[in-house]
Enzyme design. Structure first.
Site, PDB file in Angstrom:
ATOM      1  N   SER A  13     -37.951 -32.389  34.760  1.00 59.46           N
ATOM      2  CA  SER A  13     -37.494 -33.760  34.986  1.00 59.46           C
ATOM      3  C   SER A  13     -38.470 -34.434  35.936  1.00 59.46           C
ATOM      4  O   SER A  13     -38.519 -34.102  37.125  1.00 59.46           O
ATOM      5  CB  SER A  13     -36.095 -33.732  35.595  1.00 59.46           C
ATOM      6  OG  SER A  13     -35.833 -34.983  36.189  1.00 59.46           O
ATOM      7  N   HIS A  38     -38.872 -34.362  30.498  1.00 58.68           N
ATOM      8  CA  HIS A  38     -37.500 -34.902  30.554  1.00 58.68           C
ATOM      9  C   HIS A  38     -37.533 -36.150  31.431  1.00 58.68           C
ATOM     10  O   HIS A  38     -37.996 -36.108  32.575  1.00 58.68           O
ATOM     11  CB  HIS A  38     -36.568 -33.838  31.129  1.00 58.68           C
ATOM     12  CG  HIS A  38     -35.130 -34.239  31.216  1.00 58.68           C
ATOM     13  ND1 HIS A  38     -34.261 -34.137  30.149  1.00 58.68           N
ATOM     14  CD2 HIS A  38     -34.384 -34.717  32.248  1.00 58.68           C
ATOM     15  CE1 HIS A  38     -33.047 -34.527  30.527  1.00 58.68           C
ATOM     16  NE2 HIS A  38     -33.095 -34.901  31.800  1.00 58.68           N
ATOM     17  N   ASP A  40     -35.409 -39.206  33.039  1.00 57.11           N
ATOM     18  CA  ASP A  40     -34.046 -39.581  33.428  1.00 57.11           C
ATOM     19  C   ASP A  40     -33.913 -41.084  33.651  1.00 57.11           C
ATOM     20  O   ASP A  40     -34.479 -41.626  34.602  1.00 57.11           O
ATOM     21  CB  ASP A  40     -33.662 -38.842  34.718  1.00 57.11           C
ATOM     22  CG  ASP A  40     -33.345 -37.385  34.456  1.00 57.11           C
ATOM     23  OD1 ASP A  40     -32.511 -37.112  33.583  1.00 57.11           O
ATOM     24  OD2 ASP A  40     -33.945 -36.518  35.127  1.00 57.11           O
ATOM     25  N   MET A  42     -31.574 -44.170  34.591  1.00 59.25           N
ATOM     26  CA  MET A  42     -30.318 -44.463  35.318  1.00 59.25           C
ATOM     27  C   MET A  42     -30.206 -45.960  35.557  1.00 59.25           C
ATOM     28  O   MET A  42     -31.207 -46.627  35.839  1.00 59.25           O
ATOM     29  CB  MET A  42     -30.326 -43.721  36.653  1.00 59.25           C
ATOM     30  CG  MET A  42     -30.534 -42.213  36.498  1.00 59.25           C
ATOM     31  SD  MET A  42     -30.469 -41.390  38.092  1.00 59.25           S
ATOM     32  CE  MET A  42     -30.812 -39.694  37.604  1.00 59.25           C
ATOM     33  N   HIS A  76     -33.166 -38.984  28.708  1.00 62.32           N
ATOM     34  CA  HIS A  76     -31.756 -38.776  29.065  1.00 62.32           C
ATOM     35  C   HIS A  76     -31.225 -40.103  29.591  1.00 62.32           C
ATOM     36  O   HIS A  76     -31.540 -40.509  30.706  1.00 62.32           O
ATOM     37  CB  HIS A  76     -31.682 -37.659  30.124  1.00 62.32           C
ATOM     38  CG  HIS A  76     -30.313 -37.402  30.643  1.00 62.32           C
ATOM     39  ND1 HIS A  76     -30.074 -36.648  31.775  1.00 62.32           N
ATOM     40  CD2 HIS A  76     -29.089 -37.782  30.199  1.00 62.32           C
ATOM     41  CE1 HIS A  76     -28.777 -36.586  32.001  1.00 62.32           C
ATOM     42  NE2 HIS A  76     -28.160 -37.274  31.065  1.00 62.32           N
ATOM     43  N   MET A  78     -28.636 -42.316  31.174  1.00 58.45           N
ATOM     44  CA  MET A  78     -27.410 -42.388  31.987  1.00 58.45           C
ATOM     45  C   MET A  78     -27.161 -43.872  32.198  1.00 58.45           C
ATOM     46  O   MET A  78     -27.286 -44.406  33.309  1.00 58.45           O
ATOM     47  CB  MET A  78     -27.623 -41.630  33.305  1.00 58.45           C
ATOM     48  CG  MET A  78     -27.665 -40.122  33.107  1.00 58.45           C
ATOM     49  SD  MET A  78     -28.522 -39.260  34.446  1.00 58.45           S
ATOM     50  CE  MET A  78     -30.204 -39.347  33.843  1.00 58.45           C
ATOM     51  N   MET A 147     -24.190 -31.018  31.532  1.00 58.51           N
ATOM     52  CA  MET A 147     -24.626 -31.393  32.878  1.00 58.51           C
ATOM     53  C   MET A 147     -24.033 -30.389  33.871  1.00 58.51           C
ATOM     54  O   MET A 147     -22.809 -30.204  33.921  1.00 58.51           O
ATOM     55  CB  MET A 147     -24.132 -32.792  33.248  1.00 58.51           C
ATOM     56  CG  MET A 147     -24.730 -33.934  32.444  1.00 58.51           C
ATOM     57  SD  MET A 147     -26.529 -34.039  32.469  1.00 58.51           S
ATOM     58  CE  MET A 147     -26.858 -34.192  34.225  1.00 58.51           C
ATOM     59  N   GLY A 155     -32.161 -32.674  42.586  1.00 62.04           N
ATOM     60  CA  GLY A 155     -32.026 -31.889  43.812  1.00 62.04           C
ATOM     61  C   GLY A 155     -30.599 -31.553  44.212  1.00 62.04           C
ATOM     62  O   GLY A 155     -30.365 -31.149  45.350  1.00 62.04           O
ATOM     63  N   ASP A 189     -28.679 -29.180  32.262  1.00 62.06           N
ATOM     64  CA  ASP A 189     -29.406 -30.126  33.119  1.00 62.06           C
ATOM     65  C   ASP A 189     -28.726 -30.248  34.475  1.00 62.06           C
ATOM     66  O   ASP A 189     -27.580 -30.700  34.561  1.00 62.06           O
ATOM     67  CB  ASP A 189     -29.458 -31.493  32.418  1.00 62.06           C
ATOM     68  CG  ASP A 189     -30.277 -32.526  33.186  1.00 62.06           C
ATOM     69  OD1 ASP A 189     -30.932 -32.149  34.177  1.00 62.06           O
ATOM     70  OD2 ASP A 189     -30.267 -33.703  32.779  1.00 62.06           O
ATOM     71  N   GLY A 191     -29.709 -28.733  38.735  1.00 62.50           N
ATOM     72  CA  GLY A 191     -29.638 -27.613  39.668  1.00 62.50           C
ATOM     73  C   GLY A 191     -30.118 -26.284  39.106  1.00 62.50           C
ATOM     74  O   GLY A 191     -29.767 -25.227  39.649  1.00 62.50           O
TER      75      GLY A 191
HETATM   76  C1  DX5 Z   1     -29.511 -35.644  37.115  1.00 60.47           C
HETATM   77  C2  DX5 Z   1     -30.648 -35.634  36.125  1.00 60.47           C
HETATM   78  C3  DX5 Z   1     -31.396 -34.322  36.117  1.00 60.47           C
HETATM   79  C4  DX5 Z   1     -32.084 -34.021  37.414  1.00 60.47           C
HETATM   80  C5  DX5 Z   1     -32.677 -32.652  37.403  1.00 60.47           C
HETATM   81  O1  DX5 Z   1     -28.844 -36.853  37.030  1.00 60.47           O
HETATM   82  O2  DX5 Z   1     -30.163 -35.865  34.826  1.00 60.47           O
HETATM   83  O3  DX5 Z   1     -32.279 -34.265  35.024  1.00 60.47           O
HETATM   84  O4  DX5 Z   1     -33.035 -34.962  37.760  1.00 60.47           O
HETATM   85  O5  DX5 Z   1     -33.173 -32.350  38.674  1.00 60.47           O
HETATM   86  P1  DX5 Z   1     -32.806 -30.971  39.412  1.00 60.47           P
HETATM   87  O6  DX5 Z   1     -33.306 -29.860  38.549  1.00 60.47           O
HETATM   88  O7  DX5 Z   1     -33.516 -31.079  40.723  1.00 60.47           O
HETATM   89  O8  DX5 Z   1     -31.299 -30.923  39.542  1.00 60.47           O
HETATM   90 ZN    ZN Z   2     -31.492 -35.415  33.089  1.00 63.86          ZN
END
Ligand code: DX5
Ligand code: ZN
Length: 236
Positions: A13, A38, A40, A42, A76, A78, A147, A155, A189, A191
Site C-alpha cells: 500500500s 495497492h 488507497d 479515501m 481500493h 473507500m 479488512m 499503520g 488488508d 496490519g
Molecule cells: C487502510 C488501508 C490499508 C492500509 C495498509 O484503510 O486500506 O491498505 O493502508 O497499511 P498497513 O499495512 O500499514 O495497515
Molecule cells: Zn487498502
C-alpha cells in the site's frame, strides 16, 4: 484449514510510503519483488481521511508504464458513493477496483461498472460487515477483501478475530469454485506483518496488502522476501 490454490500476491500500500516520491516508492517495491501496487482512495466521508483521486493514479500509471511496464494497480475505493470514481479510475487504466458494499446503493451495478470498464471488480468488507453481501453477486466479483483494520489509516493494529472471517470467506469461495464458478482472489488488508501473514495465509488468503510492514523497513527487498517466505511457513 484449506489454503488458497491461487499463487500468492504481495500488494504494498503506497499510502504508507513517502508520498513526496510516489513514483520512486512504487518502482522500488516492484523492483524489490512486490506483485501489485495497492492504491488507497479515501474521501473523508466514508472514512476519516482524504488521499488520492484519478489524476494521481493516472500520473502513477504513466510513470509505471515507462519504468515498470505491466505492473498491476489495485485501487481500493473507500469512498461513498463509488460509481463515478469507479469510472474515473478505470479510465486511468488501473487493473482492479474494489469498493465497500455499504458505500454503494446498487452493489450489482457498481460491480458491473468496474467489469464493463475492463477492470477486475472486488468487494471489501469492513471488520464488522457480514459476508452475506456476497451471496447474490459472486458471479460479478473477482476479489474479496477482508479488512483486518477499520479502514482510514495505514499503520493500525491487526484485529485478531479476522482469521476466522477469512476462513469463512475461503469456505464460500471454495464452494463457489467447486460448483463451477471462476477463481476469486481473497485479499487481506490492514496490519499485515511478518508475525501474522502465515496465520492469514493458513486461513485462506492469497493476496496480501502490506503498508507499514514494507515501507517502514529500510530494505524493501528483505521485507518482501521475509513476508513471502512466511506465507508458506506456518507459525509455530
Ligand atoms: C487502510 C488501508 C490499508 C492500509 C495498509 O484503510 O486500506 O491498505 O493502508 O497499511 P498497513 O499495512 O500499514 O495497515
Ligand atoms: Zn487498502
Amino acid at each position: 484449514m484449506p489454503r488458497s490454490s491461487l499463487n500468492p500476491v504481495i500488494a504494498p500500500s503506497v499510502l504508507a510510503g513517502d508520498l513526496a516520491h510516489l513514483g520512486a516508492e512504487s518502482d522500488a517495491v516492484i523492483a524489490a519483488g512486490a506483485d501489485w501496487i495497492h492504491f488507497d482512495v479515501m474521501d473523508h466521508h466514508f472514512v476519516p481521511n482524504l488521499t488520492f483521486g484519478p489524476p494521481v493514479v493516472q500520473a502513477l500509471k504513466k510513470h509505471l508504464d515507462a519504468q515498470r511496464p505491466g505492473t498491476p494497480i489495485d485501487v481500493h475505493l473507500m469512498v461513498k458513493p463509488p460509481d463515478a470514481l469507479i469510472e474515473g479510475f478505470a479510465n486511468a487504466g488501473v487493473d482492479s477496483i474494489t469498493f465497500h458494499p455499504e458505500a454503494s446503493d446498487h452493489i450489482d451495478r457498481s460491480l458491473r461498472r468496474a467489469r464493463d470498464a475492463g477492470c477486475a471488480a472486488g468487494l471489501a468488507f469492513n471488520p464488522a460487515t457480514p459476508l452475506e453481501w456476497l451471496k447474490y453477486v459472486l458471479d460479478l466479483v473477482d476479489i474479496v477483501v477482508i479488512m483486518s483494520v477499520n479502514p482510514g489509516f495505514a499503520g493500525q493494529k491487526f484485529i485478531p478475530s479476522m482469521p476466522a472471517k477469512i476462513a469463512e470467506a475461503r469456505g464460500i469461495l471454495d464452494s463457489w469454485r467447486a460448483s463451477g464458478g471462476h477463481p476469486i482472489r481473497l485479499q487481506v488488508d490492514g496490519g499485515i506483518k511478518t508475525d501474522n501473514i502465515a496465520t492469514v495465509a493458513e486461513a485462506g488468503a492469497d493476496t496480501f496488502v502490506a503498508g507499514s510492514a514494507i515501507f517502514g523497513q529500510a530494505d524493501y527487498s528483505a521485507a518482501i522476501a521475509d513476508l513471502k517466505q512466511r506465507i508458506n511457513t506456518p507459525d509455530a
